[in-house]
Enzyme design. Structure first.
Site, PDB file in Angstrom:
ATOM      1  CD  GLU A 155      -0.763  12.298   9.685  1.00 53.73           C
ATOM      2  OE1 GLU A 155      -1.763  11.662   9.278  1.00 53.73           O
ATOM      3  OE2 GLU A 155       0.060  11.837  10.470  1.00 53.73           O
ATOM      4  CD  GLN A 201      -2.756  10.812  13.313  1.00 58.22           C
ATOM      5  OE1 GLN A 201      -1.727  11.482  13.315  1.00 58.22           O
ATOM      6  NE2 GLN A 201      -3.347  10.459  12.200  1.00 58.22           N
ATOM      7  N   GLY A 202      -3.939   7.830  17.545  1.00 59.17           N
ATOM      8  CA  GLY A 202      -4.021   6.369  17.550  1.00 59.17           C
ATOM      9  C   GLY A 202      -4.869   5.873  16.395  1.00 59.17           C
ATOM     10  CD  GLU A 218       4.667   2.602  -2.259  1.00 58.68           C
ATOM     11  OE1 GLU A 218       4.421   2.934  -1.074  1.00 58.68           O
ATOM     12  OE2 GLU A 218       5.839   2.547  -2.701  1.00 58.68           O
ATOM     13  CB  SER A 254       4.321  10.088  16.472  1.00 59.13           C
ATOM     14  OG  SER A 254       4.620   9.433  15.268  1.00 59.13           O
TER      15      SER A 254
HETATM   16  C1  LIG Z   1       7.800   7.892  11.521  1.00 60.84           C
HETATM   17  C2  LIG Z   1       6.407   7.365  11.550  1.00 60.84           C
HETATM   18  C3  LIG Z   1       5.479   7.945  12.394  1.00 60.84           C
HETATM   19  C4  LIG Z   1       4.162   7.449  12.428  1.00 60.84           C
HETATM   20  N1  LIG Z   1       3.286   8.005  13.316  1.00 60.84           N
HETATM   21  C5  LIG Z   1       2.022   7.512  13.413  1.00 60.84           C
HETATM   22  C6  LIG Z   1       1.098   8.032  14.379  1.00 60.84           C
HETATM   23  O1  LIG Z   1       1.422   8.949  15.138  1.00 60.84           O
HETATM   24  N2  LIG Z   1      -0.124   7.478  14.451  1.00 60.84           N
HETATM   25  C7  LIG Z   1      -0.533   6.462  13.632  1.00 60.84           C
HETATM   26  O2  LIG Z   1      -1.668   6.029  13.739  1.00 60.84           O
HETATM   27  N3  LIG Z   1       0.323   5.926  12.710  1.00 60.84           N
HETATM   28  C8  LIG Z   1       1.580   6.427  12.597  1.00 60.84           C
HETATM   29  N4  LIG Z   1       2.468   5.896  11.683  1.00 60.84           N
HETATM   30  C9  LIG Z   1       2.028   4.722  10.896  1.00 60.84           C
HETATM   31  C10 LIG Z   1       1.807   5.005   9.413  1.00 60.84           C
HETATM   32  O3  LIG Z   1       0.636   5.756   9.223  1.00 60.84           O
HETATM   33  C11 LIG Z   1       1.742   3.635   8.712  1.00 60.84           C
HETATM   34  O4  LIG Z   1       2.999   3.024   8.863  1.00 60.84           O
HETATM   35  C12 LIG Z   1       1.407   3.779   7.249  1.00 60.84           C
HETATM   36  O5  LIG Z   1       0.078   4.194   7.077  1.00 60.84           O
HETATM   37  C13 LIG Z   1       1.625   2.449   6.480  1.00 60.84           C
HETATM   38  O6  LIG Z   1       0.969   1.402   7.086  1.00 60.84           O
HETATM   39  P1  LIG Z   1       1.722   0.029   7.418  1.00 60.84           P
HETATM   40  O7  LIG Z   1       2.996   0.375   8.127  1.00 60.84           O
HETATM   41  O8  LIG Z   1       0.762  -0.868   8.087  1.00 60.84           O
HETATM   42  O9  LIG Z   1       2.146  -0.567   5.996  1.00 60.84           O
HETATM   43  P2  LIG Z   1       1.201  -1.391   5.004  1.00 60.84           P
HETATM   44  O10 LIG Z   1      -0.107  -0.713   4.897  1.00 60.84           O
HETATM   45  O11 LIG Z   1       1.196  -2.829   5.424  1.00 60.84           O
HETATM   46  O12 LIG Z   1       1.969  -1.237   3.622  1.00 60.84           O
HETATM   47  C14 LIG Z   1       3.103  -2.056   3.270  1.00 60.84           C
HETATM   48  C15 LIG Z   1       3.528  -1.669   1.853  1.00 60.84           C
HETATM   49  O13 LIG Z   1       2.458  -1.974   0.932  1.00 60.84           O
HETATM   50  C16 LIG Z   1       2.127  -0.805   0.153  1.00 60.84           C
HETATM   51  N5  LIG Z   1       0.686  -0.764  -0.095  1.00 60.84           N
HETATM   52  C17 LIG Z   1      -0.300  -0.995   0.807  1.00 60.84           C
HETATM   53  N6  LIG Z   1      -1.511  -0.853   0.220  1.00 60.84           N
HETATM   54  C18 LIG Z   1      -1.288  -0.498  -1.064  1.00 60.84           C
HETATM   55  C19 LIG Z   1      -2.150  -0.190  -2.195  1.00 60.84           C
HETATM   56  N7  LIG Z   1      -3.485  -0.214  -2.090  1.00 60.84           N
HETATM   57  N8  LIG Z   1      -1.556   0.145  -3.383  1.00 60.84           N
HETATM   58  C20 LIG Z   1      -0.201   0.182  -3.510  1.00 60.84           C
HETATM   59  N9  LIG Z   1       0.658  -0.124  -2.481  1.00 60.84           N
HETATM   60  C21 LIG Z   1       0.111  -0.450  -1.283  1.00 60.84           C
HETATM   61  C22 LIG Z   1       2.534   0.366   1.043  1.00 60.84           C
HETATM   62  O14 LIG Z   1       2.761   1.543   0.274  1.00 60.84           O
HETATM   63  C23 LIG Z   1       3.807  -0.168   1.704  1.00 60.84           C
HETATM   64  O15 LIG Z   1       4.908   0.000   0.838  1.00 60.84           O
HETATM   65  C24 LIG Z   1       3.780   6.372  11.597  1.00 60.84           C
HETATM   66  C25 LIG Z   1       4.716   5.791  10.733  1.00 60.84           C
HETATM   67  C26 LIG Z   1       6.015   6.275  10.705  1.00 60.84           C
HETATM   68  C27 LIG Z   1       6.999   5.638   9.779  1.00 60.84           C
END
Ligand SMILES: Cc1cc2nc3c(=O)[nH]c(=O)nc-3n(C[C@H](O)[C@H](O)[C@H](O)COP(=O)(O)OP(=O)(O)OC[C@H]3O[C@@H](n4cnc5c(N)ncnc54)[C@H](O)[C@@H]3O)c2cc1C
Length: 391
Positions: free
Chosen positions: A246, A128-129, A374, A163
């Protein structure tokens, strides 16, 4: 809501139980943590093929697409019985639980015919990209560009945390296909062949030591326009469908996996003097209670889908519950089992070949994957409680 099984559901359960008793490979779990991720995956693919050949893959998918045409409740029974029998998980996790259902909902007849059977058999693995370096929680900020060129799109950009990116044959990719658009407008959801020229996959190492997920780079990748799922420019709606599935489906298998670990902890501790320690008893009982809350919430979520036909924002309650309660349980298990629980696979003194150490480290990602806690609370606030939209 009736929590008892109907006669048909009992027949379904008994028939599945007999099949599992005859087919689950003995001793597979003991070898699990000792083998490489690739070896494990090959084994899980073979297992999925056996489940498919036995007619048990895609239990709730329509028969027209190779599924069993069973009810969602029977799908839940399937997951519960797999766990009860200690069966291996199926390899094509994202294809089966998330991307397949999205293709069923939004796909053309040709797309359904082309992709669904291979998802069920595990012949084609999906990733899933969605997430990008500056578009995780704020997914609508994504920048990966898809420029129309005749009957193709030319894709350039980067995804992250993908993933199964290392194993995938296909990727469900969300791109910005209409230049100059902002946020959720002008996105397209595309089915991209991972063997296309210009797709580069780079592993990302996690604290468990594995590289479960990857970075994906797209350099002038040509994607046929026929591979857009849903309408071009309407990718946000298609992606929302995927995200709701999901959140709804990840919780089922997680709840059962956690329950199995709680049972194992009870087995280990029950034979020790610690079993009489009042603090230990409190922590174990609390873990059990929280797991039951997740189980019952899941049944509630399934009932809702059966009534409305689609997962709703209540799925976020489930996501918060299972991910946060698992982190509390894993921390409690570490405290109760002591330092040997921190040893990883490969150490002769590791408990259960390092299973508790692995699960403790892996649980940190639970409150991030499929949308952070969050973000889930924001969804509950806005869509369940009617609070104003956050900025
Ligand atoms: C094990 C694992 C598997 C994954 N697999 C996939 C996959 O297969 N495909 C894919 O596309 N992605 C995947 N992801 C990515 C995952 O969807 C993102 O990491 C997640 O959506 C958070 O985005 P970010 O890491 O950019 O953090 P950010 O969005 O930068 O967030 C950083 C922090 O800020 C907080 N925050 C951000 N916005 C808000 C708001 N509006 N209000 C309150 N708090 C906020 C967040 O809760 C977090 O604590 C995976 C992640 C993990 C850990």
């Amino acid at each position: 809501m009736d929590l008892h099984l109907s006669p048909d559901e009992r027949t379904f359960r008994d028939s599945l139980r007999s099949w599992l008793a005859a087919n689950v490979p003995a001793g597979w779990e003991a070898q699990r943590l000792e083998s490489t991720m690739e070896e494990r995956f090959t084994f899980l693919r073979q297992w999925q093929k056996r489940v498919f050949d036995g007619g048990w893959a895609g239990v709730a998918w329509p028969q027209a697409f190779g599924g069993r045409g069973a009810t969602l409740m029977e799908q839940v029974i399937f997951t519960q019985e797999m766990a009860r029998a200690g069966a291996p998980p199926l390899a094509n996790v994202l294809g089966l639980a998330i991307i397949g259902p999205t293709i069923i909902h939004f796909g053309t007849d040709a797309q359904k015919k082309r992709y669904l059977a291979n998802i069920l058999s595990g012949d084609e693995i999906w990733c899933q990209g969605f997430s990008e370096p500056n578009a995780g929680s704020d997914l609508a900020n994504l920048r990966t560009e898809a420029r129309r060129d005749g009957d193709h799109y030319i894709v350039n950009g980067q995804k992250v945390w993908t993933s199964y990116g290392w194993a995938a044959d296909w990727c469900a990719l969300v791109t910005r296909s209409e230049p100059g658009t902002q946020k959720h407008k002008g996105l397209s959801y595309m089915l991209v062949d991972m063997k296309s020229k210009g797709v580069e996959v780079r592993p990302l190492r996690q604290m468990t030591g594995e590289s479960e997920f990857t970075e994906l780079f797209f350099h002038d990748v040509r994607v046929p326009a026929d591979n857009v799922l849903g309408k071009p420019g309407d990718g946000w709606n298609v992606a929302l469908g995927t995200l709701a599935h999901e959140r709804a489906t990840l919780g089922v298998s997680a709840q059962i996996a956690i329950r199995r670990q709680i049972d194992r902890l009870i087995e280990i501790v029950g034979a020790q003097p610690q079993a009489k320690d009042p603090i230990v008893r409190q922590k174990v009982a609390q873990a059990y209670v929280e797991n039951e809350v997740v189980r019952l919430n899941h049944i509630r979520a399934v009932s809702k889908i059966m009534q409305t036909g689609a997962p709703g924002p209540e799925q976020s309650i489930l996501k918060i519950n299972w991910s946060e309660s698992n982190q509390r349980f894993q921390a409690a298990a570490q405290e109760i089992l002591g330092p040997y629980a921190q040893l990883t696979a490969g150490s002769s003194l590791a408990i259960d070949a390092g299973a508790f150490s692995y699960s403790y480290l892996r649980s940190r990602g639970n409150t991030i994957e499929a949308g952070t806690s969050e973000i889930q609370r924001n969804i509950v606030g806005q869509h369940v409680l009617g609070l104003p939209k956050s900025y």
